[in-house]
Design a protein around this motif. Structure first.
Motif, PDB file in Angstrom:
ATOM      1  N   VAL A  78      10.362  -7.897   4.586  1.00 41.95           N
ATOM      2  CA  VAL A  78       9.914  -7.852   3.495  1.00 41.95           C
ATOM      3  C   VAL A  78      10.835  -7.876   2.052  1.00 41.95           C
ATOM      4  CG1 VAL A  78       8.274  -7.697   2.229  1.00 41.95           C
ATOM      5  CG2 VAL A  78       7.949  -6.718   4.697  1.00 41.95           C
ATOM      6  N   GLY A  79      10.831  -8.904   1.183  1.00 44.31           N
ATOM      7  CA  GLY A  79      11.557  -8.801   0.047  1.00 44.31           C
ATOM      8  C   GLY A  79      11.050  -8.275  -1.010  1.00 44.31           C
ATOM      9  N   ILE A  80      10.973  -7.341  -1.563  1.00 50.20           N
ATOM     10  CA  ILE A  80      10.786  -6.535  -2.707  1.00 50.20           C
ATOM     11  C   ILE A  80      11.657  -6.581  -4.241  1.00 50.20           C
ATOM     12  CG2 ILE A  80      10.993  -4.180  -3.846  1.00 50.20           C
ATOM     13  CD1 ILE A  80       9.986  -4.688  -0.548  1.00 50.20           C
ATOM     14  N   GLU A  81      10.072  -6.471  -5.188  1.00 47.19           N
ATOM     15  CA  GLU A  81      11.038  -7.252  -6.604  1.00 47.19           C
ATOM     16  C   GLU A  81      12.100  -6.071  -7.181  1.00 47.19           C
ATOM     17  OE1 GLU A  81       7.884  -7.833  -8.986  1.00 47.19           O
ATOM     18  OE2 GLU A  81       7.290  -9.409  -8.053  1.00 47.19           O
ATOM     19  N   SER A 139       1.282  -1.609   0.069  1.00 50.26           N
ATOM     20  CA  SER A 139      -0.176   0.012  -0.465  1.00 50.26           C
ATOM     21  C   SER A 139       0.840   0.953   0.071  1.00 50.26           C
ATOM     22  CB  SER A 139      -0.988  -0.098   1.329  1.00 50.26           C
ATOM     23  OG  SER A 139      -0.117  -0.186   2.337  1.00 50.26           O
ATOM     24  N   MET A 140       2.091   1.145  -0.047  1.00 48.39           N
ATOM     25  CA  MET A 140       2.961   2.291   0.914  1.00 48.39           C
ATOM     26  C   MET A 140       4.068   1.878  -0.777  1.00 48.39           C
ATOM     27  SD  MET A 140       2.512   2.365   3.621  1.00 48.39           S
ATOM     28  CE  MET A 140       1.381   1.840   4.989  1.00 48.39           C
ATOM     29  N   GLY A 141       3.407   1.941  -1.776  1.00 50.04           N
ATOM     30  CA  GLY A 141       3.408   2.055  -3.317  1.00 50.04           C
ATOM     31  C   GLY A 141       4.628   1.071  -3.884  1.00 50.04           C
ATOM     32  N   PHE A 142       5.091  -0.036  -3.040  1.00 55.12           N
ATOM     33  CA  PHE A 142       6.221  -1.306  -2.890  1.00 55.12           C
ATOM     34  C   PHE A 142       5.520  -2.276  -3.714  1.00 55.12           C
ATOM     35  CE2 PHE A 142       8.291   1.441   0.003  1.00 55.12           C
ATOM     36  CZ  PHE A 142       9.423   1.657  -0.221  1.00 55.12           C
ATOM     37  N   VAL A 143       6.395  -3.082  -4.742  1.00 57.36           N
ATOM     38  CA  VAL A 143       5.160  -4.437  -5.107  1.00 57.36           C
ATOM     39  C   VAL A 143       6.532  -5.414  -4.544  1.00 57.36           C
ATOM     40  CG1 VAL A 143       5.575  -5.903  -7.157  1.00 57.36           C
ATOM     41  CG2 VAL A 143       5.370  -3.539  -7.248  1.00 57.36           C
ATOM     42  N   SER A 144       5.794  -6.324  -3.829  1.00 57.99           N
ATOM     43  CA  SER A 144       6.291  -7.823  -3.325  1.00 57.99           C
ATOM     44  C   SER A 144       7.207  -8.658  -3.640  1.00 57.99           C
ATOM     45  CB  SER A 144       5.967  -7.884  -1.642  1.00 57.99           C
ATOM     46  OG  SER A 144       6.381  -9.026  -0.881  1.00 57.99           O
ATOM     47  N   ASP A 145       7.652  -9.700  -2.954  1.00 58.14           N
ATOM     48  CA  ASP A 145       7.943 -10.993  -4.332  1.00 58.14           C
ATOM     49  C   ASP A 145       7.539 -12.038  -3.310  1.00 58.14           C
ATOM     50  OD1 ASP A 145       9.852 -10.425  -1.895  1.00 58.14           O
ATOM     51  OD2 ASP A 145      12.130 -11.055  -3.372  1.00 58.14           O
ATOM     52  N   ALA A 146       6.892 -11.560  -2.255  1.00 58.10           N
ATOM     53  CA  ALA A 146       5.662 -12.446  -1.485  1.00 58.10           C
ATOM     54  C   ALA A 146       6.984 -13.324  -0.271  1.00 58.10           C
ATOM     55  CB  ALA A 146       5.506 -13.426  -2.182  1.00 58.10           C
ATOM     56  N   GLN A 151      16.388  -3.922  -3.079  1.00 59.34           N
ATOM     57  CA  GLN A 151      16.692  -4.592  -1.600  1.00 59.34           C
ATOM     58  C   GLN A 151      15.810  -5.071  -0.600  1.00 59.34           C
ATOM     59  OE1 GLN A 151      19.877  -6.068   0.131  1.00 59.34           O
ATOM     60  NE2 GLN A 151      20.771  -5.952  -2.857  1.00 59.34           N
ATOM     61  N   PRO A 152      15.355  -6.019   0.444  1.00 56.01           N
ATOM     62  CA  PRO A 152      14.995  -6.103   1.318  1.00 56.01           C
ATOM     63  C   PRO A 152      14.101  -4.620   2.110  1.00 56.01           C
ATOM     64  CG  PRO A 152      15.794  -8.170   1.193  1.00 56.01           C
ATOM     65  CD  PRO A 152      16.759  -7.104   0.073  1.00 56.01           C
ATOM     66  N   LEU A 153      13.266  -4.244   2.834  1.00 54.71           N
ATOM     67  CA  LEU A 153      12.876  -3.543   3.408  1.00 54.71           C
ATOM     68  C   LEU A 153      12.796  -4.090   4.651  1.00 54.71           C
ATOM     69  CD1 LEU A 153      10.116  -3.437   3.964  1.00 54.71           C
ATOM     70  CD2 LEU A 153      10.346  -1.279   1.665  1.00 54.71           C
ATOM     71  N   ILE A 154      12.517  -3.117   6.037  1.00 54.69           N
ATOM     72  CA  ILE A 154      11.430  -3.193   6.883  1.00 54.69           C
ATOM     73  C   ILE A 154      11.114  -3.277   7.498  1.00 54.69           C
ATOM     74  CG2 ILE A 154      12.610  -3.663   9.650  1.00 54.69           C
ATOM     75  CD1 ILE A 154      14.200  -5.527   7.673  1.00 54.69           C
ATOM     76  N   ALA A 155       9.701  -3.073   7.844  1.00 48.94           N
ATOM     77  CA  ALA A 155       9.214  -3.267   8.026  1.00 48.94           C
ATOM     78  C   ALA A 155       8.500  -3.278   9.935  1.00 48.94           C
ATOM     79  CB  ALA A 155       7.472  -3.703   7.406  1.00 48.94           C
ATOM     80  N   LYS A 156       8.038  -2.077  10.429  1.00 47.56           N
ATOM     81  CA  LYS A 156       8.449  -1.843  11.571  1.00 47.56           C
ATOM     82  C   LYS A 156       6.802  -1.462  12.257  1.00 47.56           C
ATOM     83  CE  LYS A 156       9.781   0.314  16.248  1.00 47.56           C
ATOM     84  NZ  LYS A 156      10.732   0.821  16.299  1.00 47.56           N
ATOM     85  N   PHE A 157       5.462  -2.893  13.125  1.00 50.86           N
ATOM     86  CA  PHE A 157       4.532  -2.211  13.479  1.00 50.86           C
ATOM     87  C   PHE A 157       4.556  -2.004  14.781  1.00 50.86           C
ATOM     88  CE2 PHE A 157       3.796  -4.474   9.569  1.00 50.86           C
ATOM     89  CZ  PHE A 157       3.066  -3.962   8.555  1.00 50.86           C
TER      90      PHE A 157
END
Length: 340
Positions: A54-57, A32-39, A60-66
């Motif tokens: 989270v892997g990004i197509e 929803s933030m505009g990234f396309v995940s590789d799942a 590089q992967p990014l880190i998501a903090k909730f």
């Protein structure tokens, strides 16, 4: 920096604030933030909040903090973010949140989220004098910035916030077994009396701190420390960010301290009198930690990962730890080596 106002009340505040965080939910939030995940998604070692790689197509992967609902206000989180950007602008190796449409604190279906660049590294070698000297240099630079102005919204490390309130919570919620209640109340009365007296005796100026600067929050990379996880940043004595880097017998700690302070004083004046607060700060951390576990016990992740907590054996061990701290508070404080 602006913030899209989060709506924490949309998230269940009962016993399972993260129950909605299925892998699909996390991926949807990131996309929803505009990234396309590789799942590809990996849960990282965090209990207070929930953190995922989270892997990004094609990237590089990014880190998501909730963020845990209701722990911090938006202003307190944004103050943490602003501090990390301030340090980054000074070329201090920290990992600030990523910007999305001008915001660092993002919202997805009631959860407040921050995204970070993934940065790898290894734990610092605290037996290496050069490593300690470098750590001291960077910590001195962080504290030189931290001295400029205190946090306005984030809390302070005090005897009340870490000690007295922790004790009150455990007693009010009947966590201490009846067979150990007298022992616990007696030792904590004595400990808090001595810690309060020590804080009253040693005059210091609170500064902005990393707040939880143990080796696990330092990644050694490219021959320098990278400081991560400013989630516990707060006002407090400078030595709070140094004492957790010391370990072993007193002779070893003297050497470690000398190397840290030698680097530290390249950028910031060190106040030796604050060394008298180390055992008090260690005592408060012990009390705060067990109350933190108790406050989070209804979160299913805690019984799963801390099965040894809240047993009679655990509380007996904790009381013994506090007794050891009472003894440590009666010993001479750690001092700089005479030839420093």
């Amino acid at each position: 920096m602006n913030v899209t106002e989060a709506s924490p009340k949309e998230v269940s505040q009962a016993e399972t604030p993260f129950s909605n965080l299925t892998p699909d939910f996390v991926l949807d939030a990131v996309e929803s933030m505009g990234f396309v995940s590789d799942a590809r998604i990996y849960t990282l070692n965090s209990y207070e909040n929930r953190v995922y790689q989270v892997g990004i197509e094609d990237s590089q992967p990014l880190i998501a903090k909730f963020y845990r609902p209701e722990r911090w206000t938006d202003k307190q989180i944004l103050e943490e973010h602003a501090f990390s950007f301030e340090l980054q602008d000074l070329e201090i190796p920290v990992v600030p949140p990523m910007l999305h449409e001008g915001n660092t604190l993002l919202n997805y279906k009631g959860y407040r989220i921050a995204l970070f660049e993934r940065r790898g590294g290894r734990a610092p070698e605290l037996d290496c004098e050069d490593t300690l000297y470098s750590l001291g240099q960077y910590m001195g630079r962080i504290h030189a910035a931290g001295q400029a102005t205190p946090f306005e919204h984030r809390p302070s490390l005090t005897v009340e916030s870490f000690g007295s309130k922790s004790r009150e919570f455990l007693l009010a919620n009947n966590y201490i077994p009846a067979s150990l209640l007298e022992a616990y109340t007696t030792i904590t009365d004595q400990l808090l009396e001595k810690v309060t007296a020590r804080f009253d005796l040693i005059d210091y100026t609170p500064i902005r701190l990393h707040g939880d600067c143990h080796p696990g929050n330092i990644l050694w990379r490219d021959d320098k420390p990278n400081f991560v996880d400013l989630d516990d940043a707060r006002n407090g004595p400078a030595v709070q960010d140094l004492w957790m880097l010391l370990s072993g017998e007193p002779e070893r700690q003297h050497i470690q301290l000398a190397n840290l302070v030698e680097g530290y004083e390249m950028f910031c004046d060190f106040q030796p009198k604050e060394l008298g607060l180390i055992e008090s700060l260690r005592s408060l951390r012990l009390m705060h930690y067990v109350a933190w576990l108790a406050r989070r016990w209804n979160d299913p992740a805690f019984p799963m990962h801390f099965p040894w907590f809240n047993t009679e054996r655990y509380w007996a061990q904790h009381i013994n730890e506090l007794r050891e701290q009472l003894f440590a508070l009666e010993q001479p404080s750690l001092k700089l080596m005479p030839d420093f």
